[in-house]
Design a protein around this motif. Structure first.
Motif, PDB file in Angstrom:
ATOM      1  N   LYS A  52      -6.518   9.426  -7.332  1.00 57.51           N
ATOM      2  CA  LYS A  52      -5.997   9.519  -5.967  1.00 57.51           C
ATOM      3  C   LYS A  52      -7.072   9.100  -4.963  1.00 57.51           C
ATOM      4  O   LYS A  52      -6.775   8.436  -3.968  1.00 57.51           O
ATOM      5  CB  LYS A  52      -5.510  10.940  -5.683  1.00 57.51           C
ATOM      6  CG  LYS A  52      -4.762  11.079  -4.397  1.00 57.51           C
ATOM      7  CD  LYS A  52      -4.152  12.466  -4.277  1.00 57.51           C
ATOM      8  CE  LYS A  52      -3.214  12.528  -3.101  1.00 57.51           C
ATOM      9  NZ  LYS A  52      -2.499  13.795  -3.056  1.00 57.51           N
ATOM     10  N   GLN A  53      -8.307   9.465  -5.235  1.00 60.87           N
ATOM     11  CA  GLN A  53      -9.411   9.072  -4.357  1.00 60.87           C
ATOM     12  C   GLN A  53      -9.600   7.557  -4.390  1.00 60.87           C
ATOM     13  O   GLN A  53      -9.839   6.936  -3.358  1.00 60.87           O
ATOM     14  CB  GLN A  53     -10.707   9.794  -4.768  1.00 60.87           C
ATOM     15  CG  GLN A  53     -11.887   9.464  -3.893  1.00 60.87           C
ATOM     16  CD  GLN A  53     -11.703   9.908  -2.450  1.00 60.87           C
ATOM     17  OE1 GLN A  53     -11.037  10.903  -2.172  1.00 60.87           O
ATOM     18  NE2 GLN A  53     -12.278   9.189  -1.510  1.00 60.87           N
ATOM     19  N   SER A  54      -9.486   6.960  -5.567  1.00 62.66           N
ATOM     20  CA  SER A  54      -9.601   5.500  -5.676  1.00 62.66           C
ATOM     21  C   SER A  54      -8.507   4.810  -4.880  1.00 62.66           C
ATOM     22  O   SER A  54      -8.758   3.803  -4.214  1.00 62.66           O
ATOM     23  CB  SER A  54      -9.536   5.065  -7.144  1.00 62.66           C
ATOM     24  OG  SER A  54     -10.640   5.572  -7.860  1.00 62.66           O
TER      25      SER A  54
ATOM     26  N   GLN B 202       1.285   4.213  -2.911  1.00 66.04           N
ATOM     27  CA  GLN B 202       1.186   5.649  -2.664  1.00 66.04           C
ATOM     28  C   GLN B 202       2.434   6.387  -3.152  1.00 66.04           C
ATOM     29  O   GLN B 202       2.335   7.448  -3.771  1.00 66.04           O
ATOM     30  CB  GLN B 202       0.962   5.912  -1.176  1.00 66.04           C
ATOM     31  CG  GLN B 202      -0.393   5.436  -0.699  1.00 66.04           C
ATOM     32  CD  GLN B 202      -0.519   5.396   0.813  1.00 66.04           C
ATOM     33  OE1 GLN B 202       0.476   5.374   1.542  1.00 66.04           O
ATOM     34  NE2 GLN B 202      -1.752   5.363   1.297  1.00 66.04           N
TER      35      GLN B 202
ATOM     36  N   LYS C  74       0.835  -1.208   0.000  1.00 68.49           N
ATOM     37  CA  LYS C  74       0.000   0.000   0.000  1.00 68.49           C
ATOM     38  C   LYS C  74       0.867   1.254   0.000  1.00 68.49           C
ATOM     39  O   LYS C  74       0.600   2.196  -0.745  1.00 68.49           O
ATOM     40  CB  LYS C  74      -0.948   0.002   1.192  1.00 68.49           C
ATOM     41  CG  LYS C  74      -1.898   1.158   1.171  1.00 68.49           C
ATOM     42  CD  LYS C  74      -2.931   1.075   2.271  1.00 68.49           C
ATOM     43  CE  LYS C  74      -3.856   2.281   2.161  1.00 68.49           C
ATOM     44  NZ  LYS C  74      -4.921   2.270   3.126  1.00 68.49           N
TER      45      LYS C  74
ATOM     46  N   ALA D 219      -6.962   6.050  -2.257  1.00 65.87           N
ATOM     47  CA  ALA D 219      -7.222   6.284  -0.833  1.00 65.87           C
ATOM     48  C   ALA D 219      -8.293   5.349  -0.274  1.00 65.87           C
ATOM     49  O   ALA D 219      -8.207   4.922   0.878  1.00 65.87           O
ATOM     50  CB  ALA D 219      -7.628   7.735  -0.607  1.00 65.87           C
ATOM     51  N   THR D 220      -9.271   5.007  -1.108  1.00 66.83           N
ATOM     52  CA  THR D 220     -10.362   4.144  -0.625  1.00 66.83           C
ATOM     53  C   THR D 220     -10.112   2.667  -0.896  1.00 66.83           C
ATOM     54  O   THR D 220     -10.930   1.830  -0.536  1.00 66.83           O
ATOM     55  CB  THR D 220     -11.703   4.554  -1.267  1.00 66.83           C
ATOM     56  OG1 THR D 220     -11.616   4.405  -2.686  1.00 66.83           O
ATOM     57  CG2 THR D 220     -12.089   5.976  -0.892  1.00 66.83           C
ATOM     58  N   GLY D 221      -9.005   2.350  -1.567  1.00 70.65           N
ATOM     59  CA  GLY D 221      -8.690   0.952  -1.858  1.00 70.65           C
ATOM     60  C   GLY D 221      -9.462   0.399  -3.044  1.00 70.65           C
ATOM     61  O   GLY D 221      -9.569  -0.816  -3.209  1.00 70.65           O
ATOM     62  N   ASP D 222      -9.988   1.288  -3.880  1.00 76.57           N
ATOM     63  CA  ASP D 222     -10.740   0.880  -5.071  1.00 76.57           C
ATOM     64  C   ASP D 222      -9.757   0.554  -6.199  1.00 76.57           C
ATOM     65  O   ASP D 222      -9.420   1.409  -7.021  1.00 76.57           O
ATOM     66  CB  ASP D 222     -11.702   1.997  -5.479  1.00 76.57           C
ATOM     67  CG  ASP D 222     -12.484   1.715  -6.750  1.00 76.57           C
ATOM     68  OD1 ASP D 222     -12.431   0.571  -7.251  1.00 76.57           O
ATOM     69  OD2 ASP D 222     -13.155   2.646  -7.235  1.00 76.57           O
TER      70      ASP D 222
END
Length: 174
Positions: free
Chosen positions: A115-117, A64, A60, A119-122
């Motif tokens: 970036k949102q994906s 990032q 993870k 952050a949410t693990g999508d």
């Protein structure tokens, strides 16, 4: 006082157990396996070796770090191409650079969504969006193929493609 010490020991034991379990879940990413699946394994290996933050990182954290590098690469490519567009000496070259500027603006916007994906693990959303950002870069490369573009613009685009490719490999391993 004895009750307080027992509660403190139970708390300390529980905390230690939690830390140990968390450590098991955060295993060091297998960089050799990641780079073996990358579009450009030698680029991947050199990238990983050149960034001290990647050493010992879990998957993870590595996602990032690499994603951040993709964003930095896209921004750097955009800045370089904007500079080249200002000094282009032919209409065709200026048009190629101007098109690339728009493509990289799009890529950066898409990466901001990705970036949102992340952050949410999508993983699926991350893959789709990073792939779309790569398509913008490919379109830029196509636009520059028929004009005598500065080689640094092509290299920046290649680097961006390679870093995004690493992000895709990592996201598939998450």
């Amino acid at each position: 006082m004895a009750t307080y010490l027992r509660k403190k020991n139970v708390f300390a034991s529980a905390l230690t157990l939690f830390v140990m379990i968390s450590s098991l879940n955060a295993q060091v990413a297998d960089i050799k396996a990641i780079c073996g699946k990358a579009k450009n394994p030698s680029f991947c290996t050199n990238y990983m070796k050149s960034n001290p933050k990647t050493s010992g990182a879990d998957i993870k954290t590595l996602a990032q770090i690499t994603f951040g590098s993709a964003q930095t690469s896209a921004t750097g490519a955009l800045t370089k191409i904007q500079s080249l567009a200002k000094t282009a000496n032919s209409p065709a070259l200026k048009q190629g650079y101007t098109s690339c500027v728009e493509q990289y603006k799009s890529a950066i916007s898409i990466l901001n969504e990705a970036k949102q994906s992340l952050a949410t693990g999508d993983k699926g959303g991350l893959n789709i969006k990073v792939s779309a950002a790569m398509t913008s870069s490919t379109t830029c490369q196509d636009d520059l193929a028929n004009v005598k573009a500065d080689p640094s613009a092509v290299k920046n685009s290649d680097d961006f493609q390679n870093i995004c490719g690493i992000v895709l490999v990592i996201s598939n391993m998450m």
